[in-house]
Design an enzyme around this catalytic site. Structure first.
Site, short mmCIF file in Angstrom:
data_model
loop_
_atom_site.label_atom_id
_atom_site.label_comp_id
_atom_site.label_asym_id
_atom_site.label_seq_id
_atom_site.Cartn_x
_atom_site.Cartn_y
_atom_site.Cartn_z
CG ASP A 27 -14.24 43.58 56.66
OD1 ASP A 27 -14.75 42.47 56.46
OD2 ASP A 27 -13.22 43.74 57.34
CG ASP A 121 -15.68 38.28 55.83
OD1 ASP A 121 -14.72 38.14 55.04
OD2 ASP A 121 -15.53 38.37 57.07
CD GLU A 122 -11.53 41.18 53.68
OE1 GLU A 122 -11.20 42.39 53.69
OE2 GLU A 122 -10.92 40.30 54.30
#
Length: 442
Positions: A27, A121-122
């Site tokens: 993350d 984003d993860e």
């Protein structure tokens, strides 16, 4: 899962017996804010909030310095600035986020082909097949964090465990810029002392329900009778919480992300009370959803309306269709009927959204529609618009009912008539502050 403000941070600093923890959850730390600070290094260490400085805007992201004041993503900007008056507000830039996301995701692909992207984003990574080549889980995660920072200037946090749920919880506990490995045999020791908010799927209402039962930790939930959980949150919810509380999560890392819904929403610059303006906006949003469905080769069976009133109360209503559709006009007809049934026509509306769920492959034109197709004319018209927009650009064509009379500009005309309403025009809607290609909040 966590406020992720750095409080209660736990990290693994030395190699450990990690062969039983091959699932990584990676993350990016405060991704949108961190990307903006690459161009503003002078603001590092200060409370920075990403979004528009407007009472109608919401927080897209916040640095950890701002989070310590209680500022979180999706919070109204007015509340964020009351909690942290000294916060520095920066405008979001979607193209930057997509650029850095593509760089980071390519690094994940270098580690293992088993990458499940969860958003911009993860991602989950299953490194079971990479250990022999790249070293232990600790080595792989440590090198990945080093490389992300060296090549982008950004930081990421990584959780490693035997299940996806525990890996995701571990990454949130390791924030910011940390690594936490939870070997299989340490799963319950890690889970049970943690607050119930750490359970996947426990939101505000469920948390309140569990707290009223005296359940404050994940261990409390694990040791509660199953029938108590079922009575509190239903059969499916109770069984899920019970399994997660004991560290059981059978889901594997999957490399194909299946889109579950397509939707658009808009927050108005001032509250809207005119139902004609709401219907016009529903038509515009329905058209955008239809375009995206057709571009993806998908149709949907359930149409969902979202309304948010001036007091931030959110209302969602849905209708399931007899046949899936990818047509903006059909979506609009159904969502308009749902809107009329809410009885909210003259309340002060802050936000309106349209979403289509229960997606299936194939456009509406490819389905068995019987001898007559009531939508044939609309299907032909929207297919023609798709072709023209692909050639000349989306801005060249707009449904007539979305134009101000005599101007050719979007305005508060009555959907389906092309005529503006009598009296003073309603407020113009403001597009979401972030690009629809990513989630908009962290």
């Amino acid at each position: 899962m966590s406020k992720q403000d750095g409080s209660g941070r736990l990290v693994t600093t030395v190699p450990t017996d990690d062969a039983t923890a091959p699932i990584l959850h990676v993350d990016m730390d405060a991704f949108f804010a961190s990307v903006e600070l690459l161009d503003r290094p002078d603001l590092r260490g200060l409370p920075v909030v990403i979004g528009h400085r407007s009472d109608r805007s919401v927080v897209t992201a916040a640095t950890y310095e701002a989070r310590k004041y209680g500022v979180n993503s999706a919070m109204p900007m007015a509340i964020a600035l009351r909690r942290c008056p000294q916060a520095i507000v920066l405008e979001p830039h979607g193209e930057k986020y997509r650029h850095y996301s593509s760089i980071v995701m390519s690094m994940f692909d270098d580690v293992t082909p088993m990458v499940e992207r969860l958003g911009i984003d993860e991602a989950f990574l299953d490194v079971s097949g990479s250990i022999r080549l790249l070293g232990s889980v600790f080595d792989i995660a440590t090198e990945l964090r080093r490389r992300v920072h060296a090549e982008t200037g950004l930081h990421c946090s990584i959780g490693a465990a035997s299940t996806k749920f525990v890996a995701k919880l571990a990454s949130s506990v390791a924030k910011p810029d940390g690594l936490l490995i939870v070997p299989h045999e340490a799963t319950l020791a890690f889970l049970h002392p943690r607050p119930i908010s750490g359970l996947w799927g426990v939101g505000g209402k469920t948390e309140e329900t569990l707290l009223n039962l005296g359940l404050r930790t994940i261990g409390d939930v694990a040791n509660a009778p199953l029938d108590t959980l079922v009575r509190a949150v239903g059969p499916a919810g109770g069984a899920k919480l019970h399994s997660l509380a004991w560290g059981r999560d059978p889901r594997s890392v999957t490399t194909t992300a299946e889109e579950k819904s397509v939707g658009h929403e808009v927050t108005f610059s001032t509250d809207v009370t005119d139902p004609v303006e709401i219907r016009r906006e529903l038509l515009r949003l329905s058209d955008k959803v239809g375009v995206r469905l057709r571009a993806a080769g998908m149709s949907g069976r359930t149409v969902v309306l979202k309304l948010r009133t001036t007091d931030f109360a959110t209302i969602t209503r849905s209708k399931t269709l007899a046949e899936p559709t990818d047509l903006g006009r059909r979506i609009y007809d159904e969502v308009r009927a749902v809107y009329e049934a809410t009885g909210k026509q003259h309340e002060r509306i802050r936000l309106v959204g349209v979403r289509v769920e229960q997606l299936v492959p194939g456009g509406g034109g490819g389905l068995s529609l019987g001898l007559w197709d009531d939508d044939a004319d609309w299907r032909e018209a929207e297919s023609t618009m798709d072709a023209l927009q692909a050639r000349f650009g989306a801005a060249m064509l707009t449904p007539a009912s979305l134009l101000r009379q005599g101007t050719g500009r979007p305005g508060p005309g009555r959907p389906g008539s092309g005529r503006p309403p009598r009296g003073r025009p309603g407020p113009s809607p403001v597009e979401p502050s972030v690009d629809p290609g990513y989630s908009g909040v962290e």
